[in-house]
Design a protein around this motif. Structure first.
Motif, PDB file in Angstrom:
ATOM      1  N   TYR A  27       0.845  -1.190   0.000  1.00  0.00           N
ATOM      2  CA  TYR A  27       0.000   0.000   0.000  1.00  0.00           C
ATOM      3  C   TYR A  27       0.887   1.250   0.000  1.00  0.00           C
ATOM      4  O   TYR A  27       1.632   1.494   0.951  1.00  0.00           O
ATOM      5  N   ASP A  77       0.077  -9.402   8.057  1.00  0.00           N
ATOM      6  CA  ASP A  77      -0.387  -8.225   8.796  1.00  0.00           C
ATOM      7  C   ASP A  77       0.806  -7.405   9.298  1.00  0.00           C
ATOM      8  O   ASP A  77       0.812  -6.173   9.202  1.00  0.00           O
ATOM      9  N   ALA A 123       2.485  -5.641   6.284  1.00  0.00           N
ATOM     10  CA  ALA A 123       1.700  -4.521   5.753  1.00  0.00           C
ATOM     11  C   ALA A 123       1.781  -3.306   6.668  1.00  0.00           C
ATOM     12  O   ALA A 123       1.948  -2.170   6.199  1.00  0.00           O
ATOM     13  N   LEU A 124       1.663  -3.520   7.976  1.00  0.00           N
ATOM     14  CA  LEU A 124       1.735  -2.406   8.925  1.00  0.00           C
ATOM     15  C   LEU A 124       3.112  -1.738   8.889  1.00  0.00           C
ATOM     16  O   LEU A 124       3.221  -0.512   8.881  1.00  0.00           O
ATOM     17  N   TYR A 136       5.267  -1.733   6.448  1.00  0.00           N
ATOM     18  CA  TYR A 136       5.446  -1.070   5.156  1.00  0.00           C
ATOM     19  C   TYR A 136       4.756   0.297   5.132  1.00  0.00           C
ATOM     20  O   TYR A 136       5.322   1.289   4.655  1.00  0.00           O
ATOM     21  N   VAL A 137       3.546   0.353   5.655  1.00  0.00           N
ATOM     22  CA  VAL A 137       2.777   1.598   5.639  1.00  0.00           C
ATOM     23  C   VAL A 137       3.340   2.613   6.632  1.00  0.00           C
ATOM     24  O   VAL A 137       3.545   3.792   6.300  1.00  0.00           O
ATOM     25  N   GLN A 178      -5.668  -5.320   7.349  1.00  0.00           N
ATOM     26  CA  GLN A 178      -5.419  -5.047   5.941  1.00  0.00           C
ATOM     27  C   GLN A 178      -6.212  -3.827   5.468  1.00  0.00           C
ATOM     28  O   GLN A 178      -5.704  -2.996   4.702  1.00  0.00           O
ATOM     29  N   CYS A 213      -4.519  -0.619   6.793  1.00  0.00           N
ATOM     30  CA  CYS A 213      -3.350  -0.220   6.001  1.00  0.00           C
ATOM     31  C   CYS A 213      -3.785   0.429   4.687  1.00  0.00           C
ATOM     32  O   CYS A 213      -3.210   1.443   4.261  1.00  0.00           O
ATOM     33  N   LYS A 214      -4.791  -0.143   4.065  1.00  0.00           N
ATOM     34  CA  LYS A 214      -5.284   0.392   2.793  1.00  0.00           C
ATOM     35  C   LYS A 214      -5.857   1.792   2.962  1.00  0.00           C
ATOM     36  O   LYS A 214      -5.550   2.709   2.173  1.00  0.00           O
ATOM     37  N   ALA A 247      -3.199   4.452   3.695  1.00  0.00           N
ATOM     38  CA  ALA A 247      -2.465   4.786   2.472  1.00  0.00           C
ATOM     39  C   ALA A 247      -3.265   5.733   1.583  1.00  0.00           C
ATOM     40  O   ALA A 247      -2.709   6.658   0.981  1.00  0.00           O
TER      41      ALA A 247
END
Length: 432
Positions: A165, A212, A215-216, A218-219, A373, A376-377, A380
């Protein structure tokens, strides 16, 4: 890794470099899982960047230093695994440094067996080639004062979430004159994300949960947050780490603190919400919340504190049984929590739940938690112009429209304790 063992390595890195060969040690660390492929790649990147900053030392000398630094960031078994590797490679002097003993006559007679599937074959015909001792640049050194204060280490490994994201950047600092805004202006101390993901349990594995974490991380890295990461921990380790982090310089300087605790949750025999840890213990959720009171956590006084709890809050399932979807509930047999929560005055605290009290939350076995998820989306897509509480409302609305294969649904909620200002994350923008 224990603070004591981490300090032994950091205090003696120059000596360890002198008595080990970088290439052989790196190969053994990769083969035996002490360093992941991603960490090895980052080792090269970080060292190359350092070489460009200070050309006094060779790339291999800096990589040798970074290798030992990365080992200090590994898990509780890393120190013992390093000792086994040094034993197998006949690096007696380096092993003496770690053990702080004088006699190792029996080392060769007591070599440990590496795993059966290991592809590593020791180069017995090659004698260790000592690397010359180097005086490391100030940027790679910890001061004596810092070494004496044992604090958690920032998580710097690369991650590869299934969906990356990309966070939209803001073009100016966002404020709200009517309500007021929390200060989110710093470039280097924008926020802390403390990420805890308990995936392995005695009789269960939370499939998809690794994504999970990825993703966290990365964001929130795009948001300028420092990441602190724990996986599969006991209740004691969690609270010890949390208390050290809350008392650290990281927390004193930060503008915002976010805890994301991913695990199994349930109601105990007294109908109190509890969360599980990988050692089989449980603790009341309220006790975790109490650690963020103004009395227990003065470093975060008047700063926004967000707790994200995507685990189940009970056994109730809205519709049917799941097939490709799992829940983050657990079979509760007894109340293992003997702690008594102490209530203190709280403020600037926002608590986000993936589901209502008494209900299950759902997790896709490949992609991870519905709630995490979607969070995170939405961050972003909207953090550049939307405050955090409205982001949570969007997440709750979106998750409420999801259905499992057999019709299972989920409704998240949040509540605040004196969270009286707008929290804009201001991605990509600072006033420093």
């Amino acid at each position: 890794m224990d603070d004591k063992h981490r300090k032994i390595i950091k205090d003696n890195i120059t000596k360890l470099i002198q008595h080990t060969d970088f290439k052989r040690l790196l190969q053994a660390c990769k083969t035996e899982g002490l360093l992941s492929a991603g960490m090895v790649n980052n080792l090269h990147i970080d060292s190359k960047n350092m070489l460009e900053v200070d050309g006094t030392y060779t790339l291999e000398e800096i990589k040798h230093q970074k290798l030992f630094e990365k080992i200090t960031h590994r898990g509780p078994e890393a120190f013992d695994k390093l000792k086994k590797i040094l034993t197998y490679l006949d690096y007696v002097e380096a092993l003496q440094i770690l053990e702080r003993e004088k006699e190792f006559q029996r080392i060769r007679d007591n070599r440990p067996n590496f795993t059966q599937h290991s592809s590593y074959v020791p180069e017995k015909e090659i004698d260790p080639i000592p690397t010359p001792a180097v005086d490391l640049p100030d940027s790679l050194q910890l001061s004596e004062e810092q070494n004496s204060i044992l604090i958690p280490n920032e998580f710097l490994d690369s991650v590869e979430p299934k969906v990356k994201y990309e966070v939209k950047k803001t073009v100016q600092m966002i404020t709200n004159d009517k309500i007021g805004t929390y200060s989110m202006k710093s470039k280097d101390n924008r926020g802390i994300l403390f990420l805890v993901n308990n995936i392995k349990f005695d009789t269960d594995y939370r499939n998809g949960a690794e994504n999970d974490s990825a993703a966290l991380i990365y964001v929130f890295r795009q948001l300028g947050f420092k990441i602190f990461n724990l996986k599969d921990v006991s209740q004691k380790l969690f609270f010890d780490y949390l208390e050290k982090l809350l008392k650290s310089e990281y927390t004193r300087k930060t503008e915002c603190f976010i805890l994301a605790l991913m695990s199994h949750g349930e109601l105990n025999t007294k109908k109190e919400e509890v969360v599980g840890f990988s050692d089989g213990s449980t603790v009341k959720v309220q006790l975790i919340i109490d650690h963020f009171s103004n009395v227990k956590c003065p470093n975060l006084l008047e700063k926004p504190k967000v707790l994200i709890f995507p685990f189940c809050r009970g056994p109730i399932e809205e519709r049917g049984n799941m097939t490709n979807t799992e829940s983050d509930t657990m079979s509760y047999t007894q109340d293992k929590d003997n702690n008594t929560a102490m209530m203190y005055k709280e403020s600037d605290l926002l608590i986000c739940f993936a589901t209502n009290k008494g209900f299950k939350s759902f997790r896709d076995q490949k992609n991870g938690s519905w709630y995490v998820q979607e969070l995170c989306k939405v961050i972003a897509e909207h953090a550049h112009d939307t405050d955090f509480q409205d982001i949570i409302k969007i997440v709750q609305r979106n998750v409420s429209k999801m259905f499992s294969e057999n019709g299972g649904i989920q409704m998240g909620n949040s509540h605040d304790l004196g969270f009286n200002y707008k929290l804009f994350l201001n991605p990509g923008f600072s006033e420093e």
